[in-house]
Design an enzyme around this catalytic site. Structure first.
Site, PDB file in Angstrom:
ATOM      1  N   ASP A  55      11.321  39.531  50.657  1.00 19.40           N
ATOM      2  CA  ASP A  55      11.539  40.524  49.605  1.00 19.40           C
ATOM      3  C   ASP A  55      11.452  41.909  50.226  1.00 19.40           C
ATOM      4  O   ASP A  55      10.792  42.084  51.259  1.00 19.40           O
ATOM      5  CB  ASP A  55      10.486  40.370  48.494  1.00 19.40           C
ATOM      6  N   CYS A 282      18.336  34.845  30.958  1.00 20.55           N
ATOM      7  CA  CYS A 282      19.519  34.043  31.295  1.00 20.55           C
ATOM      8  C   CYS A 282      20.562  33.942  30.186  1.00 20.55           C
ATOM      9  O   CYS A 282      21.696  34.371  30.366  1.00 20.55           O
ATOM     10  CB  CYS A 282      19.075  32.650  31.718  1.00 20.55           C
TER      11      CYS A 282
HETATM   12  C1  UGA Z   1      17.531  28.764  30.623  1.00 18.68           C
HETATM   13  C2  UGA Z   1      18.053  27.343  30.843  1.00 18.68           C
HETATM   14  O1  UGA Z   1      17.434  26.450  29.914  1.00 18.68           O
HETATM   15  C3  UGA Z   1      17.764  26.856  32.272  1.00 18.68           C
HETATM   16  O2  UGA Z   1      18.345  25.588  32.479  1.00 18.68           O
HETATM   17  C4  UGA Z   1      18.386  27.870  33.259  1.00 18.68           C
HETATM   18  O3  UGA Z   1      18.052  27.538  34.600  1.00 18.68           O
HETATM   19  C5  UGA Z   1      17.838  29.248  32.990  1.00 18.68           C
HETATM   20  O4  UGA Z   1      18.117  29.617  31.617  1.00 18.68           O
HETATM   21  C6  UGA Z   1      18.535  30.189  33.943  1.00 18.68           C
HETATM   22  O5  UGA Z   1      19.759  30.399  33.782  1.00 18.68           O
HETATM   23  O6  UGA Z   1      17.919  30.611  34.932  1.00 18.68           O
HETATM   24  P1  UGA Z   1      15.117  29.847  30.158  1.00 18.68           P
HETATM   25  O7  UGA Z   1      15.873  31.111  29.886  1.00 18.68           O
HETATM   26  O8  UGA Z   1      13.933  29.886  31.047  1.00 18.68           O
HETATM   27  O9  UGA Z   1      16.112  28.733  30.768  1.00 18.68           O
HETATM   28  O10 UGA Z   1      14.580  29.297  28.763  1.00 18.68           O
HETATM   29  P2  UGA Z   1      15.014  28.206  27.684  1.00 18.68           P
HETATM   30  O11 UGA Z   1      13.936  27.220  27.548  1.00 18.68           O
HETATM   31  O12 UGA Z   1      16.362  27.701  27.936  1.00 18.68           O
HETATM   32  O13 UGA Z   1      15.017  29.106  26.354  1.00 18.68           O
HETATM   33  C7  UGA Z   1      15.923  30.190  26.191  1.00 18.68           C
HETATM   34  C8  UGA Z   1      15.781  30.782  24.809  1.00 18.68           C
HETATM   35  O14 UGA Z   1      16.232  29.882  23.820  1.00 18.68           O
HETATM   36  C9  UGA Z   1      14.322  31.123  24.428  1.00 18.68           C
HETATM   37  O15 UGA Z   1      14.313  32.352  23.739  1.00 18.68           O
HETATM   38  C10 UGA Z   1      13.922  29.993  23.502  1.00 18.68           C
HETATM   39  O16 UGA Z   1      12.918  30.326  22.596  1.00 18.68           O
HETATM   40  C11 UGA Z   1      15.242  29.707  22.804  1.00 18.68           C
HETATM   41  N1  UGA Z   1      15.333  28.337  22.251  1.00 18.68           N
HETATM   42  C12 UGA Z   1      15.365  27.265  23.086  1.00 18.68           C
HETATM   43  C13 UGA Z   1      15.400  28.157  20.888  1.00 18.68           C
HETATM   44  O17 UGA Z   1      15.371  29.124  20.090  1.00 18.68           O
HETATM   45  N2  UGA Z   1      15.512  26.876  20.393  1.00 18.68           N
HETATM   46  C14 UGA Z   1      15.558  25.800  21.197  1.00 18.68           C
HETATM   47  O18 UGA Z   1      15.678  24.656  20.687  1.00 18.68           O
HETATM   48  C15 UGA Z   1      15.468  25.993  22.582  1.00 18.68           C
END
Ligand code: UGA
Length: 457
Positions: A55, A282
């Site tokens: 980094d 993301c």
């Molecule tokens: C997401 C993807 O799930 C990962 O596979 C990917 O690697 C990552 O982006 C990335 O591109 O680096 P992340 O952003 O850490 O992961 O979180 P998620 O668990 O996917 O949740 C994203 C958003 O959706 C959160 O705000 C969460 O609260 C919301 N969410 C998720 C819902 O409102 N309902 C759901 O059923 C699931």
């Protein structure tokens, strides 16, 4: 627990540290020690590879050497410290030297959204330039950074002009909050590679995970898989949020609707939890970038566009729900905000629904007291003095006219609702994650708003 998980993962995936044609363990450099680079570097070290995480931030590298994590991610501290001790993992700011001494170089720097909504790939470009300047024999350069579709081809050509490099696209699918366990038990590993030599090296590198699907494809398809996956999940969330909004008025229970839908394995039960809208570093960024790329190729992605629009509305719907409980004017009302992180088990507030909700509450003249187990430090950067940060959940809800639960941390799911009732001024609650016990809330006299879940059956 985490130790057990790692051991289990390594044993069950038969890690032997070798592959037929390529020597393993390998010497790996990971450029960028943020959330992606750190989990990747520590995970590869745990598999036996010799990893240098790099980094430009000297302070961060210094802290990491002492085992202090720059982010909150369950299991990461233990993983890093164990591998530091075992001398398989090291941290450095000496990027040139690390590139020269490695066989595989991962690019894991940020690709933020630029001023015009475009993806800013300048950090990636700068790393590629540095790699090119340090050519000294064959190396695989592998991008974990999410770059716009088509970028990889250009990088591959640029690197070939500088030396003996093969470029690989290896998109990231880890979720914040469960990144360490996701690393060792991935749904799949996607590798976009266009040379046999590089393919063999990547196969050997990921050999311990080979009992899970490892999917080889070309570079542009791998890049597209990343954007299409995140956009599809965003569509799924926006879809269930809209169904929940319909349930709000029809009286159906969105949780039952989601269960009933999810039992069809063509639909699947995951990512059908309605809430205040998706956030994080993301989905918001990648859906926009997907649209942007498609526009450049004069293709419409109407589903993705609709998911983005529905998500914007969903965040503001939470304010409408607050008004349903408190009346049109929020002026002078005391709001307790439980949860600032974009989801549970992370301290990340990037694109968190809480940001827009706080803004709207402040503009309406409400006074906000907030509590989050991990994310307050990061939210303070955005709202240093506009809201009050509380040390405990209890402190945040004292005298509240309305309690809003925005992030489904276990601490909130499991809170003692009798204590909550004793502390608040008015028994009004907006459960934006549908995660509380409604029988108990009803018994205590709370008036509840939620996302598509009837309060009383
Ligand atoms: C997401 C993807 O799930 C990962 O596979 C990917 O690697 C990552 O982006 C990335 O591109 O680096 P992340 O952003 O850490 O992961 O979180 P998620 O668990 O996917 O949740 C994203 C958003 O959706 C959160 O705000 C969460 O609260 C919301 N969410 C998720 C819902 O409102 N309902 C759901 O059923 C699931």
């Amino acid at each position: 627990m985490m130790k057990f998980l790692l051991l289990f993962a390594l044993l069950s995936y038969g890690f032997e540290g070798s592959s037929e044609n390529v020597s393993s363990p390998q010497r790996v450099a990971v450029v960028g020690s943020g959330y992606v680079g750190l989990v990747l570097g520590a995970g590869l070290a745990e598999m036996g590879h010799s990893v240098i995480c790099l980094d430009i931030d000297e302070k961060k590298i210094e802290s990491l050497r002492e085992g202090v994590m720059p982010i909150y991610e369950p299991g990461l501290h233990e993983l890093v410290v164990n591998n530091l001790r075992a001398k398989r993992l090291s941290f450095s700011t000496e990027i040139d030297a690390a590139i020269r001494s490695s066989d595989v170089i991962f690019i894991a720097v940020g690709t933020p959204t630029g001023a015009q909504g475009e993806t800013d790939t300048s950090y990636v470009e700068s790393v590629v330039k540095t790699i090119g300047q340090n050519a000294n024999g064959y190396k695989v350069v592998c991008s974990k950074s999410t770059v716009p579709i088509g970028t990889g081809k250009k990088i591959a050509t640029q690197l070939k002009d500088c030396g003996d490099f093969d470029y690989v696209s290896n998109p990231e699918f880890l979720r914040e909050g469960s990144a360490v366990s996701d690393f060792f038990t991935p749904s799949r590993t996607v590798i976009g590679v266009e040379s046999e030599r590089a393919k063999k090296i990547m196969e050997a590198l990921y050999e311990p995970l080979s009992s899970q699907p490892v999917f080889f494809t070309d570079i542009v398809s791998a890049e597209t898989i990343k954007y299409a996956s995140n956009s599809f999940l965003a569509v799924k969330i926006s879809f269930i949020n809209e169904v929940a909004n319909l349930c709000d008025v029809t009286g159906a229970d969105v949780r039952d609707v989601a269960i009933g839908m999810g039992l069809d394995d063509r639909i699947g039960s995951k990512f059908l939890n309605p809430g205040p809208g998706f956030g994080g570093s993301c989905f918001p960024k990648d859906t926009l970038a997907f649209l942007q790329t498609a526009k450049e190729f004069e293709v419409d992605l109407k589903m993705t566009e609709a998911a983005i629009a529905a998500n914007k509305t969903q965040k503001l719907r939470m304010i409408k729900k607050a008004r349903n409980l408190l009346g049109e004017s929020l002026e002078g009302q005391n709001i307790a905000l439980l949860g600032l992180a974009f989801k549970a088990n992370t301290d990340d507030v990037r694109y968190s629904p809480a940001i827009e909700i706080i803004r709207a509450l402040i503009e309406s003249g409400a006074s906000v007291k907030a509590y989050d187990p991990e994310a307050m430090k990061n939210m303070k950067i955005l709202f240093p003095s506009e809201i009050e940060y509380c040390k405990t959940l209890k402190e945040a809800v004292v005298g509240a006219d309305l309690t809003i639960l925005l992030t489904d941390w276990d601490e909130f799911r499991e809170m003692d609702l009798t204590v909550l009732r004793d502390q608040v001024r008015q028994p009004l609650i907006l459960d934006a994650r549908n995660c509380l016990d409604y029988d108990e809330l009803n018994r205590l006299g709370f008036v509840v708003e939620n996302v598509g879940r009837p309060n009383v059956r």
